[in-house]
Write a protein that holds these residues in place. Structure first.
Motif, PDB file in Angstrom:
ATOM      1  N   CYS A  95      32.198  47.467  41.897  1.00 51.86           N
ATOM      2  CA  CYS A  95      31.729  47.172  40.661  1.00 51.86           C
ATOM      3  C   CYS A  95      30.195  47.861  40.578  1.00 51.86           C
ATOM      4  O   CYS A  95      29.570  47.904  41.462  1.00 51.86           O
ATOM      5  CB  CYS A  95      31.971  45.913  39.634  1.00 51.86           C
ATOM      6  SG  CYS A  95      31.217  44.620  40.778  1.00 51.86           S
ATOM      7  N   LYS A  96      29.697  47.915  39.121  1.00 56.42           N
ATOM      8  CA  LYS A  96      28.110  48.062  38.952  1.00 56.42           C
ATOM      9  C   LYS A  96      27.624  47.385  38.049  1.00 56.42           C
ATOM     10  O   LYS A  96      27.977  46.989  36.780  1.00 56.42           O
ATOM     11  CB  LYS A  96      28.361  49.631  38.379  1.00 56.42           C
ATOM     12  CG  LYS A  96      26.940  50.221  37.761  1.00 56.42           C
ATOM     13  CD  LYS A  96      25.886  50.365  38.889  1.00 56.42           C
ATOM     14  CE  LYS A  96      24.573  50.657  38.538  1.00 56.42           C
ATOM     15  NZ  LYS A  96      23.314  50.901  39.671  1.00 56.42           N
ATOM     16  N   VAL A 107      27.592  41.001  46.163  1.00 52.04           N
ATOM     17  CA  VAL A 107      28.757  41.588  47.419  1.00 52.04           C
ATOM     18  C   VAL A 107      29.625  42.366  46.777  1.00 52.04           C
ATOM     19  O   VAL A 107      29.791  43.685  47.112  1.00 52.04           O
ATOM     20  CB  VAL A 107      29.350  40.454  48.001  1.00 52.04           C
ATOM     21  CG1 VAL A 107      30.287  40.715  48.964  1.00 52.04           C
ATOM     22  CG2 VAL A 107      28.326  39.235  48.779  1.00 52.04           C
ATOM     23  N   LEU A 108      30.187  42.275  45.524  1.00 54.41           N
ATOM     24  CA  LEU A 108      31.153  43.022  45.176  1.00 54.41           C
ATOM     25  C   LEU A 108      30.599  44.617  44.641  1.00 54.41           C
ATOM     26  O   LEU A 108      31.144  45.569  44.938  1.00 54.41           O
ATOM     27  CB  LEU A 108      31.669  42.599  43.478  1.00 54.41           C
ATOM     28  CG  LEU A 108      32.382  41.462  43.732  1.00 54.41           C
ATOM     29  CD1 LEU A 108      32.820  40.689  42.222  1.00 54.41           C
ATOM     30  CD2 LEU A 108      33.785  41.616  44.400  1.00 54.41           C
ATOM     31  N   ILE A 141      39.971  32.784  46.329  1.00 55.54           N
ATOM     32  CA  ILE A 141      39.666  33.406  45.043  1.00 55.54           C
ATOM     33  C   ILE A 141      38.831  34.573  45.349  1.00 55.54           C
ATOM     34  O   ILE A 141      39.106  35.873  44.465  1.00 55.54           O
ATOM     35  CB  ILE A 141      38.664  32.240  44.135  1.00 55.54           C
ATOM     36  CG1 ILE A 141      39.417  31.237  43.855  1.00 55.54           C
ATOM     37  CG2 ILE A 141      38.239  32.931  42.993  1.00 55.54           C
ATOM     38  CD1 ILE A 141      40.612  31.176  43.107  1.00 55.54           C
ATOM     39  N   LEU A 142      38.005  34.876  46.247  1.00 54.85           N
ATOM     40  CA  LEU A 142      37.308  36.079  46.429  1.00 54.85           C
ATOM     41  C   LEU A 142      38.219  37.170  46.960  1.00 54.85           C
ATOM     42  O   LEU A 142      38.188  38.249  46.420  1.00 54.85           O
ATOM     43  CB  LEU A 142      36.365  35.798  47.596  1.00 54.85           C
ATOM     44  CG  LEU A 142      34.834  35.140  47.231  1.00 54.85           C
ATOM     45  CD1 LEU A 142      34.037  34.955  48.438  1.00 54.85           C
ATOM     46  CD2 LEU A 142      33.964  35.820  46.217  1.00 54.85           C
ATOM     47  N   GLU A 143      39.377  36.964  47.771  1.00 58.33           N
ATOM     48  CA  GLU A 143      40.171  37.758  48.128  1.00 58.33           C
ATOM     49  C   GLU A 143      40.995  38.344  46.981  1.00 58.33           C
ATOM     50  O   GLU A 143      41.230  39.676  46.967  1.00 58.33           O
ATOM     51  CB  GLU A 143      41.188  37.145  49.375  1.00 58.33           C
ATOM     52  CG  GLU A 143      40.776  36.655  50.497  1.00 58.33           C
ATOM     53  CD  GLU A 143      41.738  35.940  51.254  1.00 58.33           C
ATOM     54  OE1 GLU A 143      42.833  35.423  50.764  1.00 58.33           O
ATOM     55  OE2 GLU A 143      41.439  35.730  52.538  1.00 58.33           O
ATOM     56  N   GLU A 144      41.450  37.388  46.179  1.00 54.48           N
ATOM     57  CA  GLU A 144      42.174  37.762  44.982  1.00 54.48           C
ATOM     58  C   GLU A 144      41.335  39.075  43.987  1.00 54.48           C
ATOM     59  O   GLU A 144      41.601  40.071  43.522  1.00 54.48           O
ATOM     60  CB  GLU A 144      42.417  36.732  44.171  1.00 54.48           C
ATOM     61  CG  GLU A 144      43.602  35.874  44.695  1.00 54.48           C
ATOM     62  CD  GLU A 144      45.119  36.810  44.704  1.00 54.48           C
ATOM     63  OE1 GLU A 144      45.241  37.452  43.760  1.00 54.48           O
ATOM     64  OE2 GLU A 144      45.733  36.649  45.639  1.00 54.48           O
ATOM     65  N   ALA A 145      40.010  38.465  43.729  1.00 49.83           N
ATOM     66  CA  ALA A 145      39.102  39.422  43.016  1.00 49.83           C
ATOM     67  C   ALA A 145      38.669  40.370  43.630  1.00 49.83           C
ATOM     68  O   ALA A 145      38.763  41.524  42.992  1.00 49.83           O
ATOM     69  CB  ALA A 145      37.760  38.494  42.953  1.00 49.83           C
ATOM     70  N   PHE A 146      38.802  40.688  44.817  1.00 50.43           N
ATOM     71  CA  PHE A 146      38.561  41.894  45.704  1.00 50.43           C
ATOM     72  C   PHE A 146      39.762  42.739  45.612  1.00 50.43           C
ATOM     73  O   PHE A 146      39.565  44.002  45.332  1.00 50.43           O
ATOM     74  CB  PHE A 146      38.156  41.748  47.039  1.00 50.43           C
ATOM     75  CG  PHE A 146      36.659  41.490  47.427  1.00 50.43           C
ATOM     76  CD1 PHE A 146      35.923  42.152  48.235  1.00 50.43           C
ATOM     77  CD2 PHE A 146      35.919  40.359  47.142  1.00 50.43           C
ATOM     78  CE1 PHE A 146      34.740  42.010  48.516  1.00 50.43           C
ATOM     79  CE2 PHE A 146      34.451  40.315  47.190  1.00 50.43           C
ATOM     80  CZ  PHE A 146      33.872  41.009  48.143  1.00 50.43           C
ATOM     81  N   CYS A 198      34.122  50.028  36.915  1.00 49.13           N
ATOM     82  CA  CYS A 198      34.190  48.640  36.440  1.00 49.13           C
ATOM     83  C   CYS A 198      32.682  48.153  36.318  1.00 49.13           C
ATOM     84  O   CYS A 198      31.948  48.323  37.353  1.00 49.13           O
ATOM     85  CB  CYS A 198      34.763  47.311  37.596  1.00 49.13           C
ATOM     86  SG  CYS A 198      34.778  45.770  37.037  1.00 49.13           S
ATOM     87  N   TYR A 199      32.117  47.774  35.102  1.00 48.74           N
ATOM     88  CA  TYR A 199      30.821  47.213  35.115  1.00 48.74           C
ATOM     89  C   TYR A 199      30.567  46.042  34.728  1.00 48.74           C
ATOM     90  O   TYR A 199      31.729  45.222  34.032  1.00 48.74           O
ATOM     91  CB  TYR A 199      30.227  48.068  33.717  1.00 48.74           C
ATOM     92  CG  TYR A 199      30.202  49.665  34.014  1.00 48.74           C
ATOM     93  CD1 TYR A 199      29.335  50.351  34.864  1.00 48.74           C
ATOM     94  CD2 TYR A 199      31.176  50.308  33.437  1.00 48.74           C
ATOM     95  CE1 TYR A 199      29.499  51.439  35.413  1.00 48.74           C
ATOM     96  CE2 TYR A 199      31.370  51.807  33.521  1.00 48.74           C
ATOM     97  CZ  TYR A 199      30.290  52.524  34.527  1.00 48.74           C
ATOM     98  OH  TYR A 199      30.535  53.704  35.014  1.00 48.74           O
TER      99      TYR A 199
END
Length: 285
Positions: free
Chosen positions: A163-164, A156-157, A119-124, A137-138
């Protein structure tokens, strides 16, 4: 939404351009083109058209996307988990196709504080697509994004540059003052959601640091007017600080009233929501 000028020098420039346009527009194009000094006349007219275009562009409209409650990784069934990811991908596809200026994710990007690695891979991957498209992206955290120790993968993101986090607070005079993140001529503020609705009482002490720009307040909480008579702790609209747009997350409902919008979920997060909502949603403002 009409965007306010960045600073006084820009206003002076635009004023000068408008004066120039007014002066030149006194002369019909026929008279300009049939003067003896035709080259000078043509250059002046082209100059006029150029500044007319720039002046109109100055008062352009800004578009942004408002997502919330993506709950990536929330489904146990592989097929439905994939549909959730596909819906998030589709939302990012549309944001890039429509060339929005920025994206707000108003909490619960993930369904848990420790999402599975796939899931992290897809989000990143999809947040990187936004970055590659030069779309900022905020984000704010939702109640699902936090662990019991208060940690979240959103940090981490942010450190990865995808993102911010809009949550930037100072405590003084017994109040919580939120500092803005400035995107061109927009001031963005954020307050995260917390377990068991603990943010509700805190929001009653929140103030927004002043800004001359269009104000967007992203928050992940329950609004009394959206809940109706449900016995859930919530904050009333008039208890919130004044903003031009409230980017809401937390309640999985279709609610759009004046300047307040619940932006999600991007995909229903359980079987009851599948039956009631039928599909997910997000907004482009």
């Amino acid at each position: 939404m009409r965007i306010i000028p960045k600073n006084i020098p820009n206003i002076i420039k635009i004023t000068a351009r408008i004066i120039l346009i007014i002066e030149i527009s006194k002369y019909p194009i026929e008279k300009l083109l049939y003067r003896k000094d035709k080259i000078w006349s043509i250059l002046i007219y082209l100059f006029y058209l150029n500044y007319l275009y720039i002046s109109c562009d100055f008062f352009r409209f800004m578009r942004f996307a408002h997502l919330a409650d993506c709950h990536l990784g929330g489904w146990r069934q592989p097929e439905l988990r994939q549909l959730n990811l596909d819906s998030f991908k589709k939302a990012i596809d549309i944001c890039i196709e429509r060339r929005v200026n920025f994206v707000i994710i108003a909490g619960d990007l993930f369904d848990s504080a420790y999402p599975p690695i796939e899931i992290l891979e897809e989000a990143f991957f999809h947040l990187k697509r936004l970055k590659d498209a030069r779309i900022s992206c905020y984000i704010i955290a939702g109640s699902h994004d936090y662990s019991a120790s208060g940690r979240t993968f959103l940090n981490v993101l942010e450190k990865a540059g995808f993102c911010k986090n809009l949550y930037n607070v100072e405590e003084k005079y017994g109040k919580l003052f939120l500092n803005p993140t400035i995107h061109e001529n927009v001031a963005l503020y954020g307050y995260p959601g917390k377990k068991s609705g603990l943010e509700v009482n805190e929001l009653r002490n929140v103030k927004l640091q002043d800004s001359p720009f269009f104000k967007i307040f992203a928050l992940h909480t329950s609004i009394r007017e959206a809940l109706g008579n449900l016995p859930i702790d919530a904050i009333a609209k008039d208890e919130l600080p004044e903003a031009d747009y409230y980017a809401l997350g937390h309640l999985h409902i279709d609610f759009l009233e004046e300047r307040m919008v619940y932006g999600g979920p991007v995909f229903p997060n359980n079987f009851q929501e599948l039956e009631e909502l039928k599909y997910g949603r997000f907004y482009i403002i």
